[in-house]
Motif scaffolding. Structure first.
Motif, PDB file in Angstrom:
ATOM      1  N   VAL A   1      34.046  -0.066  20.689  1.00  0.00           N
ATOM      2  CA  VAL A   1      34.393  -0.178  22.167  1.00  0.00           C
ATOM      3  C   VAL A   1      33.535  -1.131  22.971  1.00  0.00           C
ATOM      4  O   VAL A   1      32.444  -1.474  22.456  1.00  0.00           O
ATOM      5  CB  VAL A   1      34.020   1.234  22.777  1.00  0.00           C
ATOM      6  CG1 VAL A   1      34.513   1.461  24.124  1.00  0.00           C
ATOM      7  CG2 VAL A   1      34.625   2.369  22.202  1.00  0.00           C
ATOM      8  N   LEU A   2      34.490  -1.875  23.715  1.00  0.00           N
ATOM      9  CA  LEU A   2      33.971  -3.058  24.479  1.00  0.00           C
ATOM     10  C   LEU A   2      33.596  -2.416  26.094  1.00  0.00           C
ATOM     11  O   LEU A   2      34.358  -1.912  26.471  1.00  0.00           O
ATOM     12  CB  LEU A   2      35.055  -4.059  24.613  1.00  0.00           C
ATOM     13  CG  LEU A   2      34.613  -5.457  25.155  1.00  0.00           C
ATOM     14  CD1 LEU A   2      33.666  -6.308  24.037  1.00  0.00           C
ATOM     15  CD2 LEU A   2      35.910  -6.377  25.123  1.00  0.00           C
TER      16      LEU A   2
ATOM     17  N   PRO B   1      41.677 -10.287  24.993  1.00  0.00           N
ATOM     18  CA  PRO B   1      42.035 -10.179  26.517  1.00  0.00           C
ATOM     19  C   PRO B   1      40.853  -9.720  27.393  1.00  0.00           C
ATOM     20  O   PRO B   1      41.081  -9.979  28.396  1.00  0.00           O
ATOM     21  CB  PRO B   1      43.422  -9.549  26.473  1.00  0.00           C
ATOM     22  CG  PRO B   1      44.069  -9.601  25.265  1.00  0.00           C
ATOM     23  CD  PRO B   1      42.918  -9.693  24.298  1.00  0.00           C
ATOM     24  N   TYR B   2      40.355  -8.851  26.628  1.00  0.00           N
ATOM     25  CA  TYR B   2      39.176  -8.155  27.518  1.00  0.00           C
ATOM     26  C   TYR B   2      37.911  -8.636  27.405  1.00  0.00           C
ATOM     27  O   TYR B   2      36.822  -8.450  28.036  1.00  0.00           O
ATOM     28  CB  TYR B   2      38.962  -6.692  27.045  1.00  0.00           C
ATOM     29  CG  TYR B   2      40.218  -5.957  26.952  1.00  0.00           C
ATOM     30  CD1 TYR B   2      40.681  -5.345  28.282  1.00  0.00           C
ATOM     31  CD2 TYR B   2      40.912  -5.767  26.126  1.00  0.00           C
ATOM     32  CE1 TYR B   2      41.949  -4.466  28.556  1.00  0.00           C
ATOM     33  CE2 TYR B   2      42.304  -4.998  26.270  1.00  0.00           C
ATOM     34  CZ  TYR B   2      42.610  -4.394  27.419  1.00  0.00           C
ATOM     35  OH  TYR B   2      44.049  -3.671  27.487  1.00  0.00           O
ATOM     36  N   LEU B   3      37.640  -9.935  26.696  1.00  0.00           N
ATOM     37  CA  LEU B   3      36.455 -10.682  26.576  1.00  0.00           C
ATOM     38  C   LEU B   3      36.108 -11.688  27.974  1.00  0.00           C
ATOM     39  O   LEU B   3      36.139 -12.822  27.836  1.00  0.00           O
ATOM     40  CB  LEU B   3      36.200 -11.583  25.303  1.00  0.00           C
ATOM     41  CG  LEU B   3      36.401 -10.612  24.011  1.00  0.00           C
ATOM     42  CD1 LEU B   3      36.493 -11.647  22.785  1.00  0.00           C
ATOM     43  CD2 LEU B   3      35.118  -9.849  23.996  1.00  0.00           C
TER      44      LEU B   3
ATOM     45  N   GLU C   1      30.872  -0.130  32.631  1.00  0.00           N
ATOM     46  CA  GLU C   1      32.644  -0.194  32.793  1.00  0.00           C
ATOM     47  C   GLU C   1      32.806  -0.304  31.245  1.00  0.00           C
ATOM     48  O   GLU C   1      32.481  -1.256  30.577  1.00  0.00           O
ATOM     49  CB  GLU C   1      32.993  -1.277  33.535  1.00  0.00           C
ATOM     50  CG  GLU C   1      34.377  -1.621  33.707  1.00  0.00           C
ATOM     51  CD  GLU C   1      34.774  -2.995  34.229  1.00  0.00           C
ATOM     52  OE1 GLU C   1      36.114  -3.098  33.917  1.00  0.00           O
ATOM     53  OE2 GLU C   1      33.958  -3.707  34.838  1.00  0.00           O
ATOM     54  N   ILE C   2      33.605   0.658  30.884  1.00  0.00           N
ATOM     55  CA  ILE C   2      34.389   0.612  29.624  1.00  0.00           C
ATOM     56  C   ILE C   2      35.714  -0.379  29.713  1.00  0.00           C
ATOM     57  O   ILE C   2      36.493   0.174  30.544  1.00  0.00           O
ATOM     58  CB  ILE C   2      34.948   2.049  29.138  1.00  0.00           C
ATOM     59  CG1 ILE C   2      33.518   2.843  28.905  1.00  0.00           C
ATOM     60  CG2 ILE C   2      35.477   2.096  27.723  1.00  0.00           C
ATOM     61  CD1 ILE C   2      33.677   4.113  28.446  1.00  0.00           C
ATOM     62  N   LYS C   3      35.800  -1.248  29.060  1.00  0.00           N
ATOM     63  CA  LYS C   3      36.935  -2.261  29.069  1.00  0.00           C
ATOM     64  C   LYS C   3      37.851  -1.916  28.227  1.00  0.00           C
ATOM     65  O   LYS C   3      39.214  -1.451  28.746  1.00  0.00           O
ATOM     66  CB  LYS C   3      36.538  -3.757  28.799  1.00  0.00           C
ATOM     67  CG  LYS C   3      35.505  -4.416  29.645  1.00  0.00           C
ATOM     68  CD  LYS C   3      35.096  -5.785  29.033  1.00  0.00           C
ATOM     69  CE  LYS C   3      33.977  -6.374  30.081  1.00  0.00           C
ATOM     70  NZ  LYS C   3      33.792  -7.921  29.661  1.00  0.00           N
ATOM     71  N   ALA C   4      37.817  -1.699  27.049  1.00  0.00           N
ATOM     72  CA  ALA C   4      38.825  -1.231  25.934  1.00  0.00           C
ATOM     73  C   ALA C   4      38.139  -0.863  24.836  1.00  0.00           C
ATOM     74  O   ALA C   4      37.086  -1.136  24.657  1.00  0.00           O
ATOM     75  CB  ALA C   4      39.847  -2.417  25.835  1.00  0.00           C
ATOM     76  N   GLY C   5      38.984  -0.581  23.492  1.00  0.00           N
ATOM     77  CA  GLY C   5      38.398  -0.236  22.509  1.00  0.00           C
ATOM     78  C   GLY C   5      39.740  -0.239  21.354  1.00  0.00           C
ATOM     79  O   GLY C   5      40.976  -0.002  21.644  1.00  0.00           O
ATOM     80  N   VAL C   6      39.167  -0.090  20.164  1.00  0.00           N
ATOM     81  CA  VAL C   6      39.940  -0.130  18.956  1.00  0.00           C
ATOM     82  C   VAL C   6      39.304   1.202  18.185  1.00  0.00           C
ATOM     83  O   VAL C   6      38.382   1.514  17.790  1.00  0.00           O
ATOM     84  CB  VAL C   6      40.028  -1.246  18.071  1.00  0.00           C
ATOM     85  CG1 VAL C   6      40.829  -0.936  16.944  1.00  0.00           C
ATOM     86  CG2 VAL C   6      40.717  -2.228  18.884  1.00  0.00           C
ATOM     87  N   VAL C   7      40.380   2.069  17.941  1.00  0.00           N
ATOM     88  CA  VAL C   7      39.893   3.338  17.253  1.00  0.00           C
ATOM     89  C   VAL C   7      40.849   3.693  15.980  1.00  0.00           C
ATOM     90  O   VAL C   7      42.016   3.717  16.205  1.00  0.00           O
ATOM     91  CB  VAL C   7      39.935   4.682  18.191  1.00  0.00           C
ATOM     92  CG1 VAL C   7      39.465   5.741  17.321  1.00  0.00           C
ATOM     93  CG2 VAL C   7      38.894   4.564  19.256  1.00  0.00           C
ATOM     94  N   GLU C   8      40.387   3.414  14.769  1.00  0.00           N
ATOM     95  CA  GLU C   8      41.034   3.683  13.637  1.00  0.00           C
ATOM     96  C   GLU C   8      42.357   2.608  13.673  1.00  0.00           C
ATOM     97  O   GLU C   8      43.308   3.045  13.380  1.00  0.00           O
ATOM     98  CB  GLU C   8      41.353   5.125  13.319  1.00  0.00           C
ATOM     99  CG  GLU C   8      40.279   6.090  13.183  1.00  0.00           C
ATOM    100  CD  GLU C   8      40.616   7.645  12.949  1.00  0.00           C
ATOM    101  OE1 GLU C   8      41.666   8.028  13.281  1.00  0.00           O
ATOM    102  OE2 GLU C   8      39.743   8.170  12.269  1.00  0.00           O
TER     103      GLU C   8
END
Length: 209
Positions: free
Chosen positions: A25-26, A73-75, A106-113
Motif C-alpha cells: 500500500v502506497l 501513476p501514484y508515485l 493519505e492512502i494513495k493506492a495499493g496492490v493486494v494479491e
C-alpha cells in the motif's frame, strides 16, 4: 561513482521487500508529526508489516516488471510503502484505522494479491477481518456443533448406562422359578407313606376277626 551504481542497492532493497509481498500500500505521509509517525510505525510493526520511505524514482525502478508496476501513476509527492508478506489485508486495515486519527495520512493506492486498487478500493479491503479473526470465527462455528454432538452422546451414554444397571434385576427374577418347581415336584414323594397307612388300617379288622 555513477548515480546508477548508487541507486542500484536501494532498488534491490525495495525489490527484495516486494518479492514475496502479498500486498503493498502506497501512502503520502506529509503532515504527520514525529509522534504520529512513530506510532504509525509501531502499529505496522506489530502486525508484521514493513514500512519504508523511498524516493519515487527508486520505487518506480523496483516496481517495473512486477505486479506492483500499476502503482507507478501514484508515485507523486512524498511516498512511503507498507508491505506485508503474511496477511494481504493487514496494511490496508492498519493504515485505514490510523488515518481516522491522523487525517494527514493519505492512502494513495495499493496492490493486494496481484490486484490493483485505488484509495476507495483499499478502504474496502480494510473492512475485511484479519486472517486470525476469520479463523477464530470459523473455529467457533465448527466447535459449536461438535460440542452439541458431544453433549448428546454423553446424555445417551448416561441413559444407556442406567438401563444396563436395571437390566440384571429384571433378568434375575426367573432364576427363582426352578426352586418353586423343585418344591412342587417333591410333594408327591410323601404320597406312598399315606397310602401305606391306609392299607394298614384296612388290614386291622381282619386281625380282630
Amino acid at each position: 561513482m555513477a548515480k546508477v551504481e548508487l541507486k542500484q542497492p536501494i532498488v534491490e532493497e525495495i525489490s527484495s521487500y516486494i518479492k514475496d509481498a502479498q500486498s503493498v500500500v502506497l501512502v503520502d505521509y506529509r503532515g504527520l508529526t514525529v509522534e504520529q509517525d512513530t506510532n504509525l510505525r509501531k502499529a505496522l510493526r506489530a502486525e508484521g508489516i514493513t514500512y519504508k520511505v523511498y524516493k519515487n524514482t527508486m520505487m518506480n525502478f523496483a516496481f517495473k516488471g512486477t505486479d506492483f508496476e500499476s502503482l507507478a501513476p501514484y508515485l507523486e509527492g512524498p511516498s512511503a510503502i507498507a508491505i506485508s508478506t503474511t496477511d494481504a489485508t493487514a496494511p490496508a486495515r492498519v493504515l485505514s484505522k490510523f488515518a481516522k486519527t491522523a487525517d494527514k495520512l493519505e492512502i494513495k493506492a495499493g496492490v493486494v494479491e496481484g490486484v490493483a486498487y485505488d484509495a476507495a478500493g483499499i478502504a474496502k479491503i480494510a473492512s475485511i477481518p484479519s486472517r486470525e479473526e476469520l479463523l477464530s470465527k470459523l473455529l467457533g462455528s465448527i466447535q459449536s456443533p461438535i460440542t452439541n454432538f458431544a453433549r448428546v452422546i454423553k446424555q445417551i451414554a448416561e441413559k444407556g448406562g442406567a438401563a444396563e444397571c436395571e437390566a440384571p434385576a429384571t433378568e434375575e427374577a426367573p432364576a427363582e422359578a426352578p426352586v418353586e418347581e423343585a418344591k412342587t415336584e417333591e410333594a408327591p414323594v410323601e404320597a406312598p407313606v399315606e397310602e401305606a397307612k391306609t392299607e394298614e388300617a384296612a388290614e386291622a379288622p381282619a386281625e380282630e376277626a
